[in-house]
Design an enzyme around this catalytic site. Structure first.
Site, short mmCIF file in Angstrom:
data_model
loop_
_atom_site.label_atom_id
_atom_site.label_comp_id
_atom_site.label_asym_id
_atom_site.label_seq_id
_atom_site.Cartn_x
_atom_site.Cartn_y
_atom_site.Cartn_z
N ARG A 153 -5.46 10.35 3.73
CA ARG A 153 -4.54 11.43 4.13
C ARG A 153 -3.37 11.57 3.17
NH1 ARG A 153 -6.95 10.29 8.04
NH2 ARG A 153 -6.05 8.24 8.19
N ARG A 156 -1.73 14.11 12.54
CA ARG A 156 -1.22 14.03 11.17
C ARG A 156 -1.05 15.42 10.53
NH1 ARG A 156 -2.27 8.58 9.86
NH2 ARG A 156 -0.56 8.70 8.37
N PRO A 157 -0.29 16.31 11.16
CA PRO A 157 -0.08 17.64 10.58
C PRO A 157 0.68 17.57 9.25
CG PRO A 157 1.43 17.27 12.37
CD PRO A 157 0.50 16.10 12.37
N ILE A 158 0.64 18.64 8.47
CA ILE A 158 1.36 18.66 7.19
C ILE A 158 2.27 19.89 7.08
CG2 ILE A 158 -0.39 17.31 5.94
CD1 ILE A 158 -1.42 19.99 4.80
N ASP A 159 2.65 20.43 8.23
CA ASP A 159 3.47 21.65 8.21
C ASP A 159 4.78 21.47 7.44
OD1 ASP A 159 3.80 19.87 10.46
OD2 ASP A 159 5.38 21.19 11.13
N ILE A 190 6.63 7.57 17.32
CA ILE A 190 6.31 8.24 16.05
C ILE A 190 4.98 8.98 16.11
CG2 ILE A 190 6.02 7.92 13.56
CD1 ILE A 190 8.85 7.24 14.57
N CYS A 225 -6.54 11.40 12.59
CA CYS A 225 -7.20 10.09 12.75
C CYS A 225 -6.88 9.63 14.17
CB CYS A 225 -6.66 9.11 11.72
SG CYS A 225 -4.93 8.74 11.96
N ASP A 281 4.21 0.77 12.35
CA ASP A 281 3.03 0.07 11.81
C ASP A 281 2.94 -1.38 12.27
OD1 ASP A 281 3.08 1.75 8.56
OD2 ASP A 281 2.45 2.38 10.56
N LYS A 296 0.85 -1.21 0.00
CA LYS A 296 0.00 0.00 0.00
C LYS A 296 0.88 1.25 0.00
CE LYS A 296 -1.79 1.60 4.06
NZ LYS A 296 -1.56 3.03 4.37
N ASN A 297 1.87 1.27 0.90
CA ASN A 297 2.64 2.50 1.10
C ASN A 297 3.68 2.75 0.03
OD1 ASN A 297 1.01 2.92 3.26
ND2 ASN A 297 2.53 2.38 4.81
N ARG A 313 -8.49 -1.08 4.12
CA ARG A 313 -7.73 0.04 3.54
C ARG A 313 -6.34 -0.42 3.09
NH1 ARG A 313 -7.62 5.51 6.81
NH2 ARG A 313 -6.19 5.83 5.07
C1 EPZ Z 1 3.54 7.11 6.44
O1 EPZ Z 1 2.65 8.07 6.99
C2 EPZ Z 1 2.73 5.83 6.32
N1 EPZ Z 1 1.60 6.05 5.42
C3 EPZ Z 1 2.23 5.41 7.70
O2 EPZ Z 1 1.54 4.16 7.54
C4 EPZ Z 1 3.43 5.20 8.62
O3 EPZ Z 1 2.98 4.86 9.91
C5 EPZ Z 1 4.25 6.49 8.68
O4 EPZ Z 1 4.64 6.88 7.34
C6 EPZ Z 1 5.50 6.33 9.52
O5 EPZ Z 1 6.29 5.31 8.99
C7 EPZ Z 1 1.82 5.98 4.08
O6 EPZ Z 1 2.93 5.78 3.62
C8 EPZ Z 1 0.61 6.18 3.21
P1 EPZ Z 1 5.20 10.65 8.66
P2 EPZ Z 1 3.09 9.65 7.02
O7 EPZ Z 1 5.03 11.90 7.89
O8 EPZ Z 1 3.92 9.97 5.85
C9 EPZ Z 1 4.72 14.00 11.99
C10 EPZ Z 1 -0.20 2.64 7.74
O9 EPZ Z 1 -0.70 2.04 8.71
N2 EPZ Z 1 4.60 14.97 10.90
O10 EPZ Z 1 6.48 9.88 8.51
O11 EPZ Z 1 1.86 10.44 7.28
C11 EPZ Z 1 3.55 13.03 12.05
O12 EPZ Z 1 2.48 13.58 12.76
C12 EPZ Z 1 0.15 4.11 7.87
O13 EPZ Z 1 0.06 2.12 6.63
C13 EPZ Z 1 4.59 16.33 11.22
O14 EPZ Z 1 4.67 16.72 12.39
O15 EPZ Z 1 3.99 9.66 8.33
C14 EPZ Z 1 4.16 11.84 12.76
O16 EPZ Z 1 4.14 12.08 14.14
C15 EPZ Z 1 -0.19 4.67 9.24
N3 EPZ Z 1 4.49 17.24 10.21
C16 EPZ Z 1 5.61 11.84 12.28
O17 EPZ Z 1 5.85 13.15 11.73
C17 EPZ Z 1 4.40 16.86 8.89
O18 EPZ Z 1 4.34 17.75 8.01
C18 EPZ Z 1 5.91 10.82 11.18
O19 EPZ Z 1 4.91 10.96 10.20
C19 EPZ Z 1 4.41 15.48 8.59
C20 EPZ Z 1 4.52 14.56 9.60
#
Ligand code: EPZ
Length: 428
Positions: free
Chosen positions: A101, A130-133, A336, A125, A314, A31-32, A406
């Site tokens: 997301r 899940r911020p996107i800053d 995380i 969720c 995960d 998926k990822n 999903r």
């Molecule tokens: C990816 O999510 C995966 N999803 C997640 O899998 C996985 O748990 C995660 O990476 C960590 O490995 C997909 O690939 C579709 P991050 P992502 O950005 O990219 C914070 C599953 O079950 N953050 O690495 O959203 C965030 O809140 C899913 O398959 C910010 O603060 O994860 C988190 O605490 C769940 N600001 C940390 O960073 C941002 O702009 C890591 O999140 C972006 C993220």
């Protein structure tokens, strides 16, 4: 046989606890890995193919979004054909982005194709806000003007301009956003403090096969030389390392023996290290791995989730399920996501004794598990509940199969094929 009319009221899936699982499962595609590759396909003004793409709900959601943007997306068997010759609609409303997301990485694609884009907020969720800053900050560094309103993010730019970006912390999505924005930008982009997950490498390999000039994937510094256009992609989606790890947990929790085909070699080393330290046996070679929990007296574990190559967040819930069946006190610390222990309440309903203290779950394992009615609230926790039900006494009725669908293409069929007693209520 239950009254079929009443069955739906009990849940989506009924699992009956039983003995050791045994047999062979072929691991589905990732998926990822597939989702960012679908986004990357939009960077080519023609048709690309993702072979053996997983038919899961998140891929369906991404297809819906790409079609709304103007792409012609169709399946041919397990292969996904994405004709992105014409992408006119650069507005994705919240009704789409809340469900999926990771659609946020399409922002870079819209900007690269059209110089503008409007996206509903991805929304949080149960596992975290899940911020996107970091996504937005990276795009601004590349010359994008961002306007945020309560409902949508609007972005526009002239030509994207290569630059240096250092992420404040490692983020899979933000790294992917930076890569997708940089491959067609003017000049060189250097991304630092990048995520090193295998899905980053697979995205880069796919883009390289389309003519992108990328170096350093898998390290924390990725260098990208912008090119004027990308060729059509034709790539096989790699196996899903988290699904593979989930099935190793199934072998462990049932004290059974499962052979995995299409095993993602080299992508689960931290998980396998923990599994072996707990007493789990495994042997793997060239795309196959045999996980043997038969007769193993597992010992408790202490796990801390980290970014790759550390223990993957995960697999935290699936492993927690295994730890509830092991005598002694285990611990999992989640570093995380800020709220990834929601499933504990459901696990305790089945007889487990797990206590959450801040970011650490303490598991007092070895208590007998009993079938119960439980609710999946997110993808990996839902899968973990299925594993626990396989080891519980009696029947478990699970609601919330839609969360599991999903990311798991056919977890019920896979586990049934190795002896799990699992039935979907629509089969009654
Ligand atoms: C990816 O999510 C995966 N999803 C997640 O899998 C996985 O748990 C995660 O990476 C960590 O490995 C997909 O690939 C579709 P991050 P992502 O950005 O990219 C914070 C599953 O079950 N953050 O690495 O959203 C965030 O809140 C899913 O398959 C910010 O603060 O994860 C988190 O605490 C769940 N600001 C940390 O960073 C941002 O702009 C890591 O999140 C972006 C993220």
């Amino acid at each position: 046989m239950r009254d079929p009319v009443g069955v739906e009221a009990l849940g989506d899936i009924c699992i009956t606890g039983g003995g050791p699982l045994g047999g062979t499962i072929s691991v589905q595609s990732s998926k990822n890995a597939a989702l960012p590759m679908m986004a990357a396909s939009c960077l080519h003004k023609g048709t690309s193919v993702l072979r053996d793409c997983p038919r899961i709900a998140d891929v369906d959601s991404m297809i819906r979004i790409l079609r709304r943007m103007g792409a012609d997306v169709r399946w041919e068997g397990k292969d996904l054909y994405l004709d992105c010759s014409i992408l006119e609609n650069m507005v994705i409303p919240g009704t789409y982005t809340e469900r999926m997301r990771s659609s946020v990485i399409l922002l870079s694609v819209m900007l690269a194709r059209k110089g503008r884009g409007s996206l509903g907020y991805p929304g949080g969720c149960v596992i975290g806000k899940r911020p996107i800053d970091m996504h937005l900050a990276a795009l601004e560094k590349l010359g994008v003007q961002i306007r945020e309103s309560p409902e949508v993010i609007e972005a526009e730019c002239g030509r994207l301009k290569g630059t240096g970006i250092c992420f404040p912390k490692r983020s899979v999505g933000a790294t992917q956003q930076g890569i997708l924005a940089a491959v067609l930008a003017d000049g060189e982009t250097v991304l630092e403090n990048c995520a090193r997950e295998p899905e980053i490498c697979w995205l880069c390999r796919y883009l390289q096969s389309m003519g992108a000039r990328i170096a350093g994937e898998g390290s924390d510094c990725i260098r990208i030389q912008g090119v004027s256009q990308l060729e059509a992609g034709d790539f096989r989606v790699p196996p899903d390392r988290i699904v593979a790890g989930t099935y190793i947990c199934a072998a462990a929790i049932s004290r059974g023996c499962i052979t995995l085909e299409r095993f993602p070699d080299g992508e689960l080393d931290a998980f396998l290290q923990v599994y072996r330290k707990m007493g789990g046996q495994y042997e793997g070679k060239s795309g196959k791995l045999l996980a043997n929990g038969n007769g193993v007296r597992f010992s408790p574990g202490r796990i801390v989730t980290e970014t790759y190559p550390g223990f993957p967040t995960d697999l935290q819930a699936p492993l927690m399920a295994v730890l509830t069946t092991i005598d002694g006190v285990s611990e999992i610390t989640e570093q995380i996501f800020e709220n990834r222990f929601q499933v504990v309440r459901q696990m305790n309903k089945m007889g487990a004794d797990i206590r959450v203290e801040d970011h650490t779950a303490v598991i007092y394992g070895g208590r007998p598990l009993r079938g119960s009615r439980v609710q999946a609230q997110e993808l990996r926790g839902g899968a973990a509940l299925i594993l626990m039900a396989l080891a519980a006494e009696g029947e478990t009725w699970l609601e919330g199969d839609s969360f599991i669908q999903r990311g798991y293409e056919h977890i019920c069929e896979d586990l049934s094929s190795v002896g799990g007693m699992i039935k979907k209520t629509q089969e009654y």
